[in-house]
Design an enzyme around this catalytic site. Structure first.
Site, PDB file in Angstrom:
ATOM      1  N   GLU A 469       0.827  -1.211   0.000  1.00 15.92           N
ATOM      2  CA  GLU A 469       0.000   0.000   0.000  1.00 15.92           C
ATOM      3  C   GLU A 469       0.857   1.255   0.000  1.00 15.92           C
ATOM      4  O   GLU A 469       0.672   2.160   0.808  1.00 15.92           O
ATOM      5  CB  GLU A 469      -0.966  -0.053   1.185  1.00 15.92           C
ATOM      6  CG  GLU A 469      -1.967  -1.191   1.027  1.00 15.92           C
ATOM      7  CD  GLU A 469      -2.807  -1.486   2.268  1.00 15.92           C
ATOM      8  OE1 GLU A 469      -2.486  -0.942   3.347  1.00 15.92           O
ATOM      9  OE2 GLU A 469      -3.755  -2.265   2.168  1.00 15.92           O
ATOM     10  N   GLU A 530      -3.863 -10.044   0.103  1.00 15.20           N
ATOM     11  CA  GLU A 530      -4.694  -9.947   1.304  1.00 15.20           C
ATOM     12  C   GLU A 530      -6.127 -10.274   0.912  1.00 15.20           C
ATOM     13  O   GLU A 530      -6.623  -9.794  -0.114  1.00 15.20           O
ATOM     14  CB  GLU A 530      -4.633  -8.547   1.918  1.00 15.20           C
ATOM     15  CG  GLU A 530      -3.276  -8.170   2.494  1.00 15.20           C
ATOM     16  CD  GLU A 530      -3.244  -6.738   3.030  1.00 15.20           C
ATOM     17  OE1 GLU A 530      -4.328  -6.177   3.311  1.00 15.20           O
ATOM     18  OE2 GLU A 530      -2.140  -6.175   3.159  1.00 15.20           O
TER      19      GLU A 530
END
Length: 1023
Positions: A469, A530
């Site tokens: 991220e 994820e």
């Protein structure tokens, strides 16, 4: 006259300057020594232990001259190395997910934040550390390196009052040559650590924001000429019939004079794939090494018939690397190598030439007492549980973990995606402020280099991840290019800049969206780094995910978020955090509770959003761990038609079904009546003799087990299981018994009396207000309709309370339109016709026989459209608190829900109420059991209340109320009421599990309020 005044602007501090990532640091290198063997290495002097410490709330008030020889630190606090300073009572742990804990104003970290933030008063705290160490007379001709495994976030180092250097990049080693600063006898080491630095802009991981020296500190005492680094070679050749093995070794000379007559030996020992002993001894003369220079030496040879390394067969060859001169051995290191190939073939991920599925989980380095430092025992426990859970892959989120973890993954067989210490989520995923900013290139690339150089010799590492991220642009390209130049044998992964990733990532997609993405992407494999956000009572529809993943070769796999609850053990009385006598213990003490964001007064914070593990901080698995274990198992079973034989189906990539043992059990109404071991025949079938002696429901359980102990489990450990229903359960309605009951109506109620029982039904509500047997009241509170289920953590964040809110008081506000009483054929039947405020009719019928048994039936009929989903369809009652022994015949033994029950088996189970409930860190709905044929509650005096379904039931029981679970913030705050709260349901909404920020339970596991429902059960008291 014009006067021009010029002032030179003050240079930024090193810790607010992204162009300064280190001063006088040594180049990164491999671990050299196996982490588990460091205590055996004579070159390493551990500096861990008790240091003197001073915490300062901001740089301006720090003890500036503390490093000087004459500075008195005797009155300072003590601190333990290893572990973060917040975990020892200094400063405040802060939990934020995306927001930076300081004012976002890169590269500065000391700008003024909002006044209610923790960082307003504590504007970049500083920790000043001091310790001493001794240098013996025989050591002065050596080369000394000071090695820090992990320091957050930035530090200056002094030895004997002299400044040595500076470092940032919290999760990678910082090493300094301190030879010129060392003296014989006692030496003083001083370290000044800043909580935040410009490097913190690349360390915005979703985790506790902690600081200090949290990993080992070592003094390496090395010969002047030594092995600076090595890169083990283990490359299978085409066809895997042979492999190139060896090492690239860097020899360093720290003498003034050149060094010659050096010899390097690489020895490789083990067995080939046929079990034959292998010993490769590679020897090479080292070219002349000039003073203060280095030479690289490459030694390699062909290894025939190599035994390959994989998660299923993690075979490691032993490697020793020895540097010698004409007379003596100068230095020797031992490591290991695994022969394996990682590749992308079109859109398929392959290891050793075979398409694989990565059954992954994300793991933080987290310990509830020591913070980011996880001791060896707990680390190994994590690895064992990961393997036992049928995981074959770990993503070390979101930074390089302790080196020991990778060694254990090598040994146990776990594929690894290692994240670089790079996340800038506070600027947005794919941001260009940092990702495409030349001022930040050096910092980005440094984090890639440090990761690769430290861990390049671990065969378990499959992916070099550029972080998590973070940004996109030139800095991510720079990271990729640098990694590929250092090591082209592994894949590069990026979630924030797909242009530099060898695998296409998209996280947290629902199963059907994942399927659509895989059909769309054709130039590389697809993976979710994820998914399945396991927050609280979660991991619903996990089977649906793997139905999709296993059906498409282009989907490489996925990694659950995440492994362990990042809770901190905190005293209930609010006492400061402290290590105590046993900081390695993960167990919660009676006077402690599991703390999360905000519990330390930390602002900003994201509350419980880091309590999302498959296991607790105490390493006890949550119920959803067992769901993952079952869904991910590598062996499946199916019934052979017209027999009790079972076909065994392999999902293994590198090992055989014959590497396991098999067993079976026949169960009659949940109790084992026959069990045995069964060998596998040539067609992979278990020829199980049919069992025809069952009187009730006949079940067949089959198991695959380990035939011998492994590193991660004992002999007999069950690696796969499945249950088959051979003869289904027969549900029975109430039967006529004894004399018909006597009915009496009063102004408010209907009283039904049998020989030993009396029942009172409320005319105004239809509820059973009282039920006495032999004069003793059975109920603590009435049996009544109930449609409300408290939200779990996923549901609290998806609008559940508002969307389904009409049902919270729907039962309470029901209206009785009429009732009928009829006694006939030995039964008394009372039927209530009601109206629910949601727009539906509801019928509640009680049938009582002469023995006092009560059959309860409910019929729901919608009469309007647009009715909200029903949280649960059922009833509720409360029993005396001593009725706390729970027995049931249904799915168990652990908690299960309609969308999370693949891992549970039907059987007979018994638990005390405290063991029956699930003590989630954050109170929420829990403890459901599905597909229950019957259940009961008993006390120590022999009384038992049995509930027999007219069809399969769901039920829950707690020693507290629904309102308690909604109002309390921590499990220890839940009261123990003077009752057992029992919910008897036809169905209940699934837990969900795609994500925890809006995703709803899949439609097939929700209860549509616009459809009719009916169910029933029989109540009886057994004395």
């Amino acid at each position: 006259m014009l006067i021009v005044l010029q002032s030179k602007s003050q240079a930024p501090a090193d810790w607010e300057n992204p162009s300064v990532i280190g001063i006088n640091k040594e180049a990164y290198h491999s671990s050299l020594v196996l982490p588990s063997k460091k205590n055996e290495c004579k070159e390493i002097v551990s500096l861990n232990g008790t240091w003197k410490f001073k915490w300062s709330p901001k740089p301006e008030v720090r003890p500036v001259d503390f490093y000087k020889a004459d500075y008195d630190v005797t009155a300072w606090d003590n601190i333990q190395i290893l572990g973060n300073w917040q975990m020892q009572g200094f400063g405040t742990p802060i939990y934020t997910n995306i927001n930076y804990p300081f004012n976002r104003n890169q590269p500065q970290v000391s700008s003024e934040p909002p006044k209610d933030w923790t960082s307003y008063e504590n504007r970049n705290p500083v920790g000043s550390y001091v310790t001493t160490f001794k240098v013996e007379p025989g050591m002065v001709d050596k080369q000394f390196y000071l090695h820090f495994e992990g320091v957050e976030s930035a530090m200056y180092v002094w030895v004997n009052g002299q400044k040595v250097g500076y470092s940032q990049n919290s999760y990678s080693p910082a090493e300094f040559d301190v030879t010129d600063f060392i003296k014989e006898g006692e030496n003083c080491l001083a370290v000044e650590v800043y909580r935040w630095s410009d490097g913190s802009y690349l360390e915005d991981q979703d985790y506790w924001r902690l600081s200090g020296i949290f990993r080992p500190v070592e003094l390496w005492v090395r010969p002047k000429t030594h092995i600076r680094d090595y890169f083990i070679i283990a490359e299978p050749l085409k066809g895997f019939s042979s492999a190139t093995v060896g090492a690239k070794v860097s020899i360093r000379n720290q003498n003034k004079k050149k060094m010659g007559n050096l010899k390097l030996e690489v020895k490789i020992t083990g067995n080939d794939k046929n079990g034959k002993t292998v010993e490769k001894i590679l020897v090479k003369a080292v070219p002349l090494v000039a003073g203060f220079d280095s030479q690289e030496v490459v030694l390699k040879d062909i290894l025939a018939n190599p035994r390959l390394w994989s998660s299923e067969d993690p075979y490691l060859y032993n490697v020793s690397i020895t540097l010698s001169d004409k007379k003596n051995e100068i230095e020797k290191f031992q490591y290991h190598l695994g022969v394996r190939r990682i590749e992308v073939d079109g859109e398929v991920l392959k290891i050793n030439g075979k398409a694989i599925k990565l059954k992954g989980v994300n793991r933080h380095d987290h310990h509830p007492r020591t913070g980011r430092y996880v001791d060896a025992k707990t680390t190994e426990l994590d690895v064992r549980l990961i393997k036992q859970g049928n995981f074959n892959m770990v993503r070390t989120a979101h930074y390089p973990h302790s080196p020991l973890f990778y060694e254990l993954c090598d040994l146990y067989g776990i594929y690894v995606m290692i994240d670089a210490n790079q996340e800038s989520h506070g600027y947005g995923i794919g941001n260009k402020e940092l990702g495409d900013n030349p001022q930040w290139t050096k910092a980005h690339v440094d984090r890639a280099v440090s990761m690769v150089q430290r861990d390049k010799n671990s065969p378990s590492i499959v992916f070099w991840s550029l972080g998590n991220e973070g940004g996109r642009g030139l800095n991510l390209s720079g990271m990729r290019d640098t990694i590929k130049a250092l090591d082209s044998s592994r894949l590069v992964y990026s979630d924030s800049d797909r242009s530099v990733s060898d695998v296409y990532d998209n996280g947290y997609l629902p199963p059907l969206k994942l399927n659509e993405l895989a059909e769309k992407i054709s130039d590389r494999p697809v993976m979710m780094r994820e998914y399945a956000h396991a927050m609280g009572n979660s991991l619903g529809n996990f089977q649906e995910y793997w139905d999709v993943i296993e059906a498409d070769k282009s989907i490489a796999g996925a990694a659950i978020w995440d492994w362990v609850d990042q809770a901190i053990s905190k005293k209930q009385d609010g006492s400061p955090l402290a290590f105590g006598n046993n900081p390695q213990s993960v167990n919660l003490k009676p006077d402690e509770y599991w703390a999360y964001g905000g519990d330390f007064g930390d602002k900003p914070n994201d509350g419980s959003f880091l309590i999302n593990g498959l296991i607790g901080a105490d390493r006890i698995p949550h119920p959803h761990y067992y769901e993952a274990q079952k869904v991910q198992q590598y062996i499946d079973f199916s019934m052979v038609s017209n027999s009790s034989n079972v076909q065994v189906i392999s999902k293994l990539d590198f090992t055989s079904l014959n590497d396991f043992e098999y067993a079976y059990e026949f169960l009659d109404n949940g109790r084992v009546i026959k069990a045995g071991d069964q060998p596998l025949n040539a067609n992979d079938i278990l020829e199980i003799p049919f069992m025809d002696e069952a009187k009730g429901e006949l079940l067949l359980n089959v198991y695959a087990k380990l035939p011998k102990p492994t590193l991660w489990a004992e002999k007999g450990f069950i690696v796969a299981r499945k249950q088959f229903v051979l003869n289904p359960y027969t549900f029975s309605e109430i039967a006529q018994e004894a004399t018909a009951p006597v009915v009496k109506e009063t102004a408010t109620g209907i009283e039904i009396t049998t020989g030993t029982a009396s029942i009172v039904l409320d005319k105004s509500t239809g509820a059973m207000k009282s039920w006495k047997v032999n004069g003793d009241e059975v109920l603590q509170d009435e049996l009544e309709p109930c449609f409300w289920k408290p939200a779990n953590e996923n549901q609290r964040r998806n609008g559940y309370n508002n969307r389904l809110g009409a049902w919270r008081n729907a039962a309470k506000n029901r209206k009785v339109k009429g009732y009928k009483v009829n006694t006939d054929n030995g039964f008394t039947v009372v039927t209530f016709e009601m109206e629910l405020p949601v727009g539906a009719n509801y019928q509640l019928k009680y049938t009582v026989n002469g023995a006092g048994k009560i059959q309860v039936e409910a019929i729901y009929t919608p009469i309007t459209q647009g009715i909200a989903m029903i949280p649960k369809f059922g009833m509720r009652m409360r029993l005396p608190a001593n009725m706390n022994q729970v027995e049931w015949y249904g799915l168990g033994e652990f908690e299960n829900y309609p969308d999370r029950k693949t891992g549970a088996l039907v059987g007979y189970y018994k638990k005390g109420l405290e063991e029956f409930i699930t003590p989630y860190v954050v109170p929420q709905d829990n403890a459901n059991r599905c597909d229950v044929r019957w259940f009961s509650f008993g006390n120590s005096l022999g009384r038992k209340l049995a509930i027999n379904g007219l069809q399969p039931l769901c039920f829950r029981a707690w020693p507290y109320s629904e309102e308690d679970t909604e109002n309390m913030l921590h499990n220890y705050q839940l009261p123990r009421r003077e009752y057992v709260n029992v919910n008897i349901d036809l169905n209940i909404e699934g837990v969900g599990g795609n994500d925890s920020w809006g995703a709803r339970t899949l439609e097939q596991y929700a209860i549509d309020g616009n459809k009719p429902y009916s169910y029933g059960f029989v109540l009886e008291i057994i004395e």
